[in-house]
Motif scaffolding. Structure first.
Motif, PDB file in Angstrom:
ATOM      1  N   TRP A   1      64.689  50.672  37.346  1.00 20.86           N
ATOM      2  CA  TRP A   1      66.036  50.126  37.181  1.00 20.86           C
ATOM      3  C   TRP A   1      66.917  51.075  36.362  1.00 20.86           C
ATOM      4  CZ3 TRP A   1      69.940  47.713  38.743  1.00 20.86           C
ATOM      5  CH2 TRP A   1      70.911  47.177  37.901  1.00 20.86           C
TER       6      TRP A   1
ATOM      7  N   GLN B   1      70.212  53.019  37.768  1.00 24.68           N
ATOM      8  CA  GLN B   1      71.535  52.922  37.132  1.00 24.68           C
ATOM      9  C   GLN B   1      72.092  54.310  36.820  1.00 24.68           C
ATOM     10  OE1 GLN B   1      70.355  50.184  33.914  1.00 24.68           O
ATOM     11  NE2 GLN B   1      72.143  48.971  34.527  1.00 24.68           N
TER      12      GLN B   1
ATOM     13  N   CYS C   1      75.084  46.541  42.080  1.00 27.18           N
ATOM     14  CA  CYS C   1      74.143  47.621  41.762  1.00 27.18           C
ATOM     15  C   CYS C   1      72.716  47.067  41.706  1.00 27.18           C
ATOM     16  CB  CYS C   1      74.534  48.266  40.441  1.00 27.18           C
ATOM     17  SG  CYS C   1      73.531  49.696  40.009  1.00 27.18           S
ATOM     18  N   ARG C   2      72.534  45.975  40.978  1.00 32.02           N
ATOM     19  CA  ARG C   2      71.186  45.382  40.867  1.00 32.02           C
ATOM     20  C   ARG C   2      70.738  44.819  42.214  1.00 32.02           C
ATOM     21  NH1 ARG C   2      70.453  40.186  37.830  1.00 32.02           N
ATOM     22  NH2 ARG C   2      68.813  39.412  39.177  1.00 32.02           N
TER      23      ARG C   2
ATOM     24  N   ASN D   1      69.907  43.292  30.576  1.00 32.00           N
ATOM     25  CA  ASN D   1      69.930  44.453  31.469  1.00 32.00           C
ATOM     26  C   ASN D   1      68.512  44.986  31.697  1.00 32.00           C
ATOM     27  OD1 ASN D   1      71.183  46.385  33.122  1.00 32.00           O
ATOM     28  ND2 ASN D   1      71.227  47.875  31.456  1.00 32.00           N
TER      29      ASN D   1
END
Length: 150
Positions: free
Chosen positions: A47, A51, A4-5, A27
């Protein structure tokens, strides 16, 4: 680095904004350099949004997969029911043919017995013997017609 990142950091705007002064811890993005605070805040906002959207997409994909599996099970059940109906139709057709053949056979037997009775009347045998034989044949006819007593 999680996928995901990794996909987030491959976005052109994000990729161009990252530098060695910005690190990812737990995170979130952080920096020790005061000149990067605004950029870090902007990155963290992106970010967190990324998410959140990713979680929504994952849930949507899960829902689609669940729906597809349910649909597949339902289609399987419908095919199974259709096959069972076809088998029942075949059995009904077979039984119908058997019944039709029995009716034809019974009709043939009735014709033969009726002719035999008519033929008996033309013989000159003792009346008692003929009556006894004729009564036996009539009982057989009644049985064939389903008129006999149980």
């Amino acid at each position: 680095m999680d996928k995901c990142r990794e996909s987030f950091e491959q976005l052109p705007e994000i990729k161009d904004s990252l530098s060695e002064n910005i690190v990812f811890v737990v995170n979130k993005y952080t920096t020790a350099n005061e000149g990067f605070y605004d950029l870090v805040n902007w990155l963290n906002g992106g970010w967190y949004t990324w998410q959140s959207r990713r979680a929504e997409l994952d849930q949507a994909y899960e829902d689609i997969e669940t729906f597809a599996q349910a649909h597949q099970r339902e289609c399987g059940i419908k095919v199974q029911i259709a096959n069972e109906l076809k088998e029942k139709d075949k059995r009904i057709e077979s039984q119908s043919n058997c019944i039709e053949n029995l009716v034809i056979q019974k009709s043939d037997y009735l014709d033969k017995v009726t002719k035999a009775i008519a033929h008996l009347d033309s013989f000159d045998h003792s009346k008692a013997s003929i009556n006894k034989l004729q009564r036996s044949i009539e009982c057989a006819l009644e049985a064939l017609r389903g008129e006999h007593e149980a």
